[in-house]
Design an enzyme around this catalytic site. Sequence first.
Site, short mmCIF file in Angstrom:
data_model
loop_
_atom_site.label_atom_id
_atom_site.label_comp_id
_atom_site.label_asym_id
_atom_site.label_seq_id
_atom_site.Cartn_x
_atom_site.Cartn_y
_atom_site.Cartn_z
N GLU A 368 0.83 -1.21 0.00
CA GLU A 368 0.00 0.00 0.00
C GLU A 368 0.86 1.26 0.00
O GLU A 368 0.54 2.23 -0.67
CB GLU A 368 -0.93 -0.01 1.23
CG GLU A 368 -1.80 1.21 1.40
CD GLU A 368 -2.96 1.29 0.41
OE1 GLU A 368 -3.69 2.29 0.45
OE2 GLU A 368 -3.13 0.37 -0.42
N THR A 494 -11.31 7.25 -13.61
CA THR A 494 -10.34 6.76 -12.64
C THR A 494 -10.74 5.44 -12.00
O THR A 494 -9.95 4.82 -11.32
CB THR A 494 -10.07 7.84 -11.56
OG1 THR A 494 -8.88 7.51 -10.83
CG2 THR A 494 -11.26 7.96 -10.60
#
EC number: 3.2.1.113
Length: 505
Positions: A368, A494
């Site tokens: 992440e 997106t």
Amino acid sequence: MRTLLALAALAGFAAARVPAYAITRPVMRSDSRADAVKEAFSHAWDGYYNYAFPHDELHPISNGYGDSRNHWGASAVDALSTAIMMRNATIVNQILDHIAAVDYSKTNAMVSLFETTIRYLAGMISGYDLLKGPAAGLVDDSRVDVLLEQSQNLAEVLKFAFDTPSGVPYNMINITSGGNDGATTNGLAVTGTLVLEWTRLSDLTGNDEYARLSQRAEDYLLHPEPAQYEPFPGLIGSAVNIADGKLANGHISWNGGADSYYEYLIKMYVYDPERFGLYRDRWVAAAESSINHLASHPSTRPDVTFLATYNEEHQLGLTSQHLTCFDGGSFLLGGTLLDRQDFVDFGLDLVAGCHETYNSTLTGIGPEQFSWDPNGVPDSQKELFERAGFYINSGQYILRPEVIESFYYAWRVTGDGTYREWVWNAFTNINKYCRTATGFAGLENVNAANGGGRIDNQESFMFAEVLKYSFLTFAPEDDWQVQKGSGNTFVYNTEAHPFKVYTPQ
């Protein structure tokens, strides 16, 4: 099965890379790998449909459900465009039944304008564009109009968010009371990632209000004030004052919170070059400034390239995120569209850097958040930093798509099969470590054995993005595939929902 590249081999690849425009166009054919991705999609859908539908997401370990996105069935709406591309009429019809029944005026939750726009509004608009265009005939055409009707219904519910002194919207709103969370600023990405969806809705309906609302907010970002919060041309601060539209800080990055503002600048130009030339110019300025001022190379791996951040104290921050790895795809799209080989080359360098974050972990999946600041390396990660050029700040993987997304763009722009293999390796590892009996779970630590444990949540963007970009990499040629140069007939939001590019009537 994970492919391991020796460091010398990776460096050699970077040095000897064939110029993008010298490589032949991708050869499209049916591929058994596309079928494998279809199977994974059906597996995830069946688990969601059996255990969580019509809630927002499946908890794929406990077989429970969550409602983090307004209780409107986010996974179903987010899955629609992928199901259409896979030509799975059964799933498409199930989703159309659901969308027709949703009452977007009712929820007990605070609603994110940004998340609702990119998932729900975009999912429905994209489904409409696909089913009225290249996928026409997949389902009964009489069932398709509800997508545009519900898109307009949702926009009518949401549009009061823009009712501010400046026109910069609130993000968190209460659609029951007409209230908001009282925020004084909105994020750069949140403010700058509405214009594609709301403009497309205006172009489809003939009601220009939606475009005007989103473009009024965007205009503050295209003409930013004060000047001190644009330290390099095109790169602007990460927050906007709702009261007056002025930038609230000078924190510069392509990380989460700012990312999709830059993404949409070039995509608006793809959507309609006649109306959005200024968006192109601002993207070019940001891209050039990023190459000149934010490009960063780890001290232990000078062949690797990441994008740094920049703060108001004029200091670079050597930290990045999985979210940021869309950046390579953005440079590739802009580079091929504008015939800028320097952008293409830099985009491929960014893609290779993000590949390193996948290729260097025990699971073959990237973390992440990661860093390459040599002053902050934990003792337990010194070997990783020496070998790979980064260390992990947050090892979770929550089914994010950005690395696969950029691999896909690299394949489409260069035709180099290396990038297809990178997509396949990533998909295979996700299928290996994240798959459960009913879906796909996140991982606690991508650099631990078996992912360090699983996270009991299947984000809707697993359907919308991870499985879509994986599928498209191996799918036959179609109108919605990304094209080199200026040949795109669709442009992706997106959340990976494709919109038909504007054509004057």
